[in-house]
Design an enzyme around this catalytic site. Structure first.
Site, mmCIF file in Angstrom:
data_model
loop_
_atom_site.group_PDB
_atom_site.id
_atom_site.type_symbol
_atom_site.label_atom_id
_atom_site.label_comp_id
_atom_site.label_asym_id
_atom_site.label_seq_id
_atom_site.Cartn_x
_atom_site.Cartn_y
_atom_site.Cartn_z
ATOM 1 N N TRP A 32 10.398 55.528 16.208
ATOM 2 C CA TRP A 32 9.939 55.351 14.831
ATOM 3 C C TRP A 32 8.724 56.247 14.618
ATOM 4 O O TRP A 32 7.760 56.183 15.388
ATOM 5 C CB TRP A 32 9.583 53.885 14.644
ATOM 6 C CG TRP A 32 9.058 53.486 13.314
ATOM 7 C CD1 TRP A 32 9.588 53.780 12.090
ATOM 8 C CD2 TRP A 32 7.900 52.683 13.068
ATOM 9 N NE1 TRP A 32 8.835 53.204 11.092
ATOM 10 C CE2 TRP A 32 7.784 52.525 11.663
ATOM 11 C CE3 TRP A 32 6.950 52.073 13.880
ATOM 12 C CZ2 TRP A 32 6.770 51.796 11.071
ATOM 13 C CZ3 TRP A 32 5.938 51.344 13.298
ATOM 14 C CH2 TRP A 32 5.850 51.211 11.912
ATOM 15 N N ASP A 112 7.845 46.114 20.743
ATOM 16 C CA ASP A 112 7.949 46.099 19.290
ATOM 17 C C ASP A 112 9.300 45.476 18.931
ATOM 18 O O ASP A 112 10.351 46.101 19.109
ATOM 19 C CB ASP A 112 7.833 47.524 18.741
ATOM 20 C CG ASP A 112 7.772 47.561 17.221
ATOM 21 O OD1 ASP A 112 7.809 46.484 16.597
ATOM 22 O OD2 ASP A 112 7.672 48.665 16.662
ATOM 23 N N LYS A 147 12.548 42.501 7.977
ATOM 24 C CA LYS A 147 13.963 42.813 7.848
ATOM 25 C C LYS A 147 14.845 41.580 8.018
ATOM 26 O O LYS A 147 15.748 41.349 7.223
ATOM 27 C CB LYS A 147 14.364 43.887 8.873
ATOM 28 C CG LYS A 147 14.070 45.305 8.427
ATOM 29 C CD LYS A 147 12.596 45.661 8.451
ATOM 30 C CE LYS A 147 12.027 45.746 9.843
ATOM 31 N NZ LYS A 147 10.629 46.226 9.887
#
Length: 297
Positions: A32, A112, A147
């Site tokens: 990312w 993460d 999300k």
């Protein structure tokens, strides 16, 4: 500690690690993009290793080589599931190898976990994190509800610290509070309040999990449909069916990415990253044909 999204949680984790003496961060690439930016903003050195092997699986050998070079004062950043941007996750068997290696080396893991429940399920997606926490004495975790609860713009995240003793935990959280105060003071609460209400009510939790299953199944259908296209020019679409989460990367040149946009109105990142969730029953076949057009030209 609550944080504004997974981004805030990652930033908090990196800054707390810096105060604890970490000077170097190891990260698989591609990753990312904000990961590298956060490390740079914190003034830490970034060391990278390949995340994806030539066969489209996670490159465990590259991670092992990085750990050989890493020092005990280093931090190792790993995606818990649904790797962004590749969709390529470590398998449970690979996590079984990774966790004791992290412990033996003495590095500080930062996991993460931004997409739990959107890969293979809530339990399966937490396998790597739980395996690591079972082996290492200390770890940091960045979590996001943005999300899996559909609350992206409400910024719902959390930072966790696991330490070897209570004194270290108090120091970690005290430093975290100081950093948060200087960064955002207090995180937004409306999205977090919604999550809190849902998780406190068994019926609402069951409804949320059912909707999450439905979304995950839809994305699995997208991946299976793309995989069934087989070979599209030089692109082996079958590998997309083995990946997880919202994103995958297609090996397209910048010229091909521009061509699919101009000729077919299909937009994707310049890296070839596509959003799996953006494909539907109404557009997926058109996407495959557009991809075939530019990939075989």
């Amino acid at each position: 500690m609550q944080a504004p999204g997974g981004t805030g949680a990652v930033r908090l984790a990196i800054e707390v690690a810096k105060r604890a003496g970490v000077k170097r961060v190891w990260m698989g690439t591609p990753s990312w993009p904000n990961h590298a930016q956060i490390v740079a903003a914190a003034g830490l050195e970034l060391k990278t290793f390949k995340h994806t092997a030539a066969d489209g699986t996670a490159d465990l050998a590259a991670l092992k080589a990085a750990l050989e070079e890493a020092e005990a004062s280093d931090l190792v950043l790993l995606h818990g599931c649904c790797h962004n941007p590749t969709g390529v996750d470590y398998t449970p068997a690979q996590w079984d190898e990774i966790a004791p290696l992290l412990a033996a080396k003495g590095v500080l893991p930062l996991i993460d976990l931004a997409y739990q429940g959107l890969g293979e399920g809530m339990e399966a997606d937490a396998y790597g994190l739980r395996k690591v926490l079972a082996h290492v004495p200390e770890a940091l975790v960045a979590y996001s509800c943005d999300k899996n609860f559909g609350l992206y713009r409400d910024r719902v995240g959390a930072f966790y610290a696991v330490t070897a003793d209570k004194d270290a935990l108090a120091k970690a959280m005290s430093n975290g509070a100081t950093i948060a105060r200087a960064s955002w003071s207090m995180p937004p609460d409306h999205g977090a309040a919604a999550v809190r209400l849902i998780l406190a009510d068994p019926d609402l939790t069951a409804l949320w999990l059912a909707e999450l299953d439905e979304m995950r199944d839809r994305m699995r259908w997208v991946r299976d449909t793309l995989a069934a296209a087989g070979q599209v020019g030089p692109i082996a679409m079958s590998v997309l069916g083995t990946q997880n989460g919202l994103f995958s990367m297609l090996p397209l040149s910048s010229e091909q990415i521009l061509a699919i946009r101009e000729r077919h109105g299909v937009y994707m990142a310049g890296t070839g990253r596509i959003n799996i969730a953006g494909l539907t029953t109404g557009n997926i076949e058109r996407f495959i044909e557009a991809l075939r057009d530019v990939a075989t030209a």
